[in-house]
Design an enzyme around this catalytic site. Structure first.
Site, PDB file in Angstrom:
ATOM      1  N   GLU A  18       0.835  -1.220   0.000  1.00  0.00           N
ATOM      2  CA  GLU A  18       0.000   0.000   0.000  1.00  0.00           C
ATOM      3  C   GLU A  18       0.864   1.262   0.000  1.00  0.00           C
ATOM      4  OE1 GLU A  18      -3.294   0.495  -0.213  1.00  0.00           O
ATOM      5  OE2 GLU A  18      -3.910  -1.608  -0.198  1.00  0.00           O
TER       6      GLU A  18
HETATM    7  C1  LIG Z   1       2.207  -9.880   0.705  1.00  0.00           C
HETATM    8  C2  LIG Z   1       2.037  -8.812  -0.344  1.00  0.00           C
HETATM    9  C3  LIG Z   1       0.767  -8.440  -0.749  1.00  0.00           C
HETATM   10  C4  LIG Z   1       0.579  -7.464  -1.732  1.00  0.00           C
HETATM   11  N1  LIG Z   1      -0.686  -7.141  -2.120  1.00  0.00           N
HETATM   12  C5  LIG Z   1      -0.870  -6.275  -3.128  1.00  0.00           C
HETATM   13  C6  LIG Z   1      -2.177  -5.983  -3.616  1.00  0.00           C
HETATM   14  O1  LIG Z   1      -3.165  -6.520  -3.114  1.00  0.00           O
HETATM   15  N2  LIG Z   1      -2.318  -5.107  -4.636  1.00  0.00           N
HETATM   16  C7  LIG Z   1      -1.236  -4.499  -5.206  1.00  0.00           C
HETATM   17  O2  LIG Z   1      -1.413  -3.708  -6.135  1.00  0.00           O
HETATM   18  N3  LIG Z   1       0.012  -4.752  -4.764  1.00  0.00           N
HETATM   19  C8  LIG Z   1       0.226  -5.620  -3.758  1.00  0.00           C
HETATM   20  N4  LIG Z   1       1.497  -5.898  -3.322  1.00  0.00           N
HETATM   21  C9  LIG Z   1       2.613  -5.204  -3.948  1.00  0.00           C
HETATM   22  C10 LIG Z   1       3.123  -4.072  -3.084  1.00  0.00           C
HETATM   23  O3  LIG Z   1       2.203  -3.007  -3.067  1.00  0.00           O
HETATM   24  C11 LIG Z   1       4.502  -3.633  -3.609  1.00  0.00           C
HETATM   25  O4  LIG Z   1       5.409  -4.678  -3.294  1.00  0.00           O
HETATM   26  C12 LIG Z   1       4.949  -2.319  -2.991  1.00  0.00           C
HETATM   27  O5  LIG Z   1       4.155  -1.241  -3.420  1.00  0.00           O
HETATM   28  C13 LIG Z   1       6.408  -1.986  -3.336  1.00  0.00           C
HETATM   29  O6  LIG Z   1       6.625  -2.050  -4.715  1.00  0.00           O
HETATM   30  P1  LIG Z   1       7.808  -2.948  -5.279  1.00  0.00           P
HETATM   31  O7  LIG Z   1       7.777  -4.267  -4.606  1.00  0.00           O
HETATM   32  O8  LIG Z   1       7.736  -2.890  -6.754  1.00  0.00           O
HETATM   33  O9  LIG Z   1       9.116  -2.201  -4.766  1.00  0.00           O
HETATM   34  P2  LIG Z   1       9.978  -1.134  -5.587  1.00  0.00           P
HETATM   35  O10 LIG Z   1       9.119  -0.046  -6.124  1.00  0.00           O
HETATM   36  O11 LIG Z   1      10.883  -1.840  -6.525  1.00  0.00           O
HETATM   37  O12 LIG Z   1      10.844  -0.518  -4.391  1.00  0.00           O
HETATM   38  C14 LIG Z   1      12.040  -1.133  -3.875  1.00  0.00           C
HETATM   39  C15 LIG Z   1      12.620  -0.192  -2.830  1.00  0.00           C
HETATM   40  O13 LIG Z   1      12.988   1.056  -3.434  1.00  0.00           O
HETATM   41  C16 LIG Z   1      12.328   2.136  -2.777  1.00  0.00           C
HETATM   42  N5  LIG Z   1      11.987   3.164  -3.755  1.00  0.00           N
HETATM   43  C17 LIG Z   1      11.301   3.010  -4.904  1.00  0.00           C
HETATM   44  N6  LIG Z   1      11.180   4.187  -5.532  1.00  0.00           N
HETATM   45  C18 LIG Z   1      11.807   5.111  -4.767  1.00  0.00           C
HETATM   46  C19 LIG Z   1      12.046   6.514  -4.888  1.00  0.00           C
HETATM   47  N7  LIG Z   1      11.592   7.224  -5.911  1.00  0.00           N
HETATM   48  N8  LIG Z   1      12.706   7.136  -3.915  1.00  0.00           N
HETATM   49  C20 LIG Z   1      13.152   6.454  -2.841  1.00  0.00           C
HETATM   50  N9  LIG Z   1      12.979   5.131  -2.681  1.00  0.00           N
HETATM   51  C21 LIG Z   1      12.315   4.465  -3.627  1.00  0.00           C
HETATM   52  C22 LIG Z   1      11.091   1.501  -2.157  1.00  0.00           C
HETATM   53  O14 LIG Z   1      10.601   2.261  -1.077  1.00  0.00           O
HETATM   54  C23 LIG Z   1      11.632   0.151  -1.721  1.00  0.00           C
HETATM   55  O15 LIG Z   1      12.319   0.290  -0.508  1.00  0.00           O
HETATM   56  C24 LIG Z   1       1.705  -6.850  -2.328  1.00  0.00           C
HETATM   57  C25 LIG Z   1       2.990  -7.207  -1.903  1.00  0.00           C
HETATM   58  C26 LIG Z   1       3.162  -8.185  -0.935  1.00  0.00           C
HETATM   59  C27 LIG Z   1       4.567  -8.568  -0.531  1.00  0.00           C
END
Ligand SMILES: Cc1cc2nc3c(=O)[nH]c(=O)nc-3n(C[C@H](O)[C@H](O)[C@H](O)COP(=O)(O)OP(=O)(O)OC[C@H]3O[C@@H](n4cnc5c(N)ncnc54)[C@H](O)[C@@H]3O)c2cc1C
Length: 359
Positions: free
Chosen positions: A155
Site C-alpha cells: 500500500e
Molecule cells: C504480501 C504482499 C501483498 C501485496 N498485495 C498487493 C495488492 O493486493 N495489490 C497491489 O497492487 N500490490 C500488492 N502488493 C505489492 C506491493 O504493493 C509492492 O510490493 C509495494 O508497493 C512496493 O513495490 P515494489 O515491490 O515494486 O518495490 P519497488 O518499487 O521496486 O521498491 C524497492 C525499494 O525502493 C524504494 N523506492 C522506490 N522508488 C523510490 C524513490 N523514488 N525514492 C526512494 N525510494 C524508492 C522503495 O521504497 C523500496 O524500498 C503486495 C505485496 C506483498 C509482498
C-alpha cells in the site's frame, strides 16, 4: 476488454486513489490493534519472567521498551480515531493524514514488534509451534514480527509515503518560487515573480517567528498544555525550515530525500502528538485519567526525535553517504563482498579418517 473494466472508463486513477485511502486507513488500524496485543504479551511476560532476582519488567532497560510500546500504541490508536473520524465526515480530503497514519503506524508497530522479540529473549525468536512443543505458552511473536514487517512495504512503501507527504509540504513554496528557481526563466519574468513572492514572504516569514505558544491558551489540555505549546512553536519552526531548505537547495530540493524525510518525520511526530493529546484529554474527561500519562510519555519521546531531526536537518553526512554508495554501485568496493572466511572443504580421505577416529 470491456468485460474487465472496473467502474467507468476514465475513472481508473480515481478508483485507485480511493482504494489507496482505504488501505492507508485500515492498515494503521490493524497496526494499532496489533500494538495492543503486543503490549498484552509484553505485560504478561514482564511479570512472569524473573531474572537477576526481579521480574524482567522491573529492570529499567526492559521497562523503557514497555513504556515505548504502551505510549506509542496509544499514539497509533489516537491517529486511527482521528483519521477514521475525518473519513466518516465524508467531506475532508484526508490523503495527507492517511499517508501520515500509514507511515507512523506501520513504522511504530514494527518497532513495537522488535521490542517485543527482545523482551521475550530467546523465546521471541521461536515459533509458537516450537514453544508449544516444549510445553510453553505459544505466543506467536516470531509471526507478529514477520507480519508487521510487510506493512511498511505494501500500500505504498514508507519511502513513497515520505515523498508524497514532502511534496504536499513543499509544493506551495515550489509553486511560488518555480519561475525564480528555473535557470531558463527570462530575467524580466524572474524579477516580476520575485517581487510577487517577496510581497508574500514579507508578511509570511515574520509570522513564522511570532506565535502564542507561551500564553496560557492551551489551558484546556491541563498537564499536557506544555506539549501543545511545543507543537504550535515547532510547527512554525518547521515551516521556516522548509523555507530555508528551499532557499538552500532550490530546485534540487526534490532530490535531497534525506532532508525531506527529516522534515516529514518532524511533521508526522507533531501530528501524532496532537492526536495523542486530544485523545488523552477526551478519555480523561470520561474518567480514564491515567490516559494523560500515556500521552505525556509519548510526547516526551517524540520531542527528543524532533529535536534530533532538527539538529541533523542539513547534516553533511548525507552527501558523504551518497558519494560512498555511488562508488559502491560502480563496483569500487567489490573487494568487500563475498565470504569473510574461505571454507576449507575436507577431502574424502580426511572425512574417512575423522569417522574412523569417532568409531
Ligand atoms: C504480501 C504482499 C501483498 C501485496 N498485495 C498487493 C495488492 O493486493 N495489490 C497491489 O497492487 N500490490 C500488492 N502488493 C505489492 C506491493 O504493493 C509492492 O510490493 C509495494 O508497493 C512496493 O513495490 P515494489 O515491490 O515494486 O518495490 P519497488 O518499487 O521496486 O521498491 C524497492 C525499494 O525502493 C524504494 N523506492 C522506490 N522508488 C523510490 C524513490 N523514488 N525514492 C526512494 N525510494 C524508492 C522503495 O521504497 C523500496 O524500498 C503486495 C505485496 C506483498 C509482498
Amino acid at each position: 476488454p470491456k468485460e474487465n473494466l472496473l467502474w467507468k472508463e476514465g475513472q481508473g486513477l480515481k478508483l485507485a486513489l480511493i482504494t489507496l485511502n482505504t488501505g492507508r486507513l485500515t492498515i494503521p488500524a490493524g497496526c494499532a490493534a496489533g500494538g495492543r496485543r503486543m503490549l498484552e504479551i509484553a505485560h504478561e511476560w514482564a511479570n512472569e519472567r524473573v531474572q537477576w532476582g526481579a521480574p524482567i519488567g522491573k529492570h529499567e532497560a526492559v521497562a523503557a521498551k514497555i513504556a515505548w510500546m504502551a505510549s506509542h500504541t496509544f499514539a497509533m490508536e489516537a491517529i486511527v480515531w482521528l483519521t477514521s473520524g475525518l473519513s466518516d465526515r465524508g467531506d475532508v480530503d484526508l490523503r495527507l493524514e492517511a499517508a501520515m497514519a500509514k507511515l507512523f503506524n506501520t513504522e511504530t508497530a514494527w518497532q513495537c514488534a522488535d521490542h517485543l522479540v527482545q523482551i521475550r529473549g530467546g523465546r521471541g525468536y521461536e515459533t509458537a509451534e516450537s514453544l508449544r512443543g516444549r510445553g510453553e505458552k505459544g505466543y506467536p511473536v516470531e509471526r507478529i514480527l514477520r507480519d508487521m514487517r510487510i506493512n511498511r512495504i505494501f500500500e505504498g512503501t514508507s519511502e513513497i509515503q515520505h515523498l508524497f507527504i514532502a511534496r504536499e509540504a513543499v509544493d506551495p513554496h515550489m509553486k511560488r518560487g518555480y519561475k525564480i528557481l528555473q535557470p531558463e526563466t527570462p530575467a524580466k519574468e524572474k524579477l516580476a515573480a520575485a517581487a510577487k513572492a517577496g510581497a508574500h514572504y514579507a508578511a509570511w516569514y515574520p509570522s513564522r517567528y511570532v506565535g502564542w505558544s507561551r500564553f496560557p491558551k492551551f489551558g484546556d489540555f491541563g498537564t499536557l498544555s506544555g506539549h501543545m505549546g511545543f507543537i504550535e512553536r515547532t510547527a512554525r519552526h518547521l515551516s521556516r525550515s522548509i523555507f530555508h531548505s528551499m532557499m538552500r537547495y532550490q530546485a534540487k530540493l526534490e532530490r535531497k530525500q534525506m532532508v525531506l524525510f527529516r522534515i516529514v518525520d518532524i511533521g508526522t511526530d507533531l501530528f501524532a502528538m496532537a492526536a495523542s493529546i486530544s485523545y488523552a484529554t477526551m478519555l480523561a474527561r470520561k474518567g480514564q485519567k491515567n490516559a494523560v500519562d500515556l500521552a505525556d510519555v509519548f510526547c516526551r519521546e517524540a520531542r527528543m526525535r524532533i529535536e534530533a531531526n532538527f539538529s541533523n536537518l542539513f547534516t553533511d553526512h548525507d552527501d558523504a553517504a551518497y558519494r560512498l554508495v555511488l562508488k559502491l554501485l560502480k563496483g569500487e568496493y567489490d573487494w568487500f563482498k563475498g565470504m569473510l572466511v574461505q571454507p576449507v572443504v575436507p577431502t574424502a580421505e580426511q572425512v574417512e579418517e575423522a569417522m574412523a577416529k569417532l568409531a
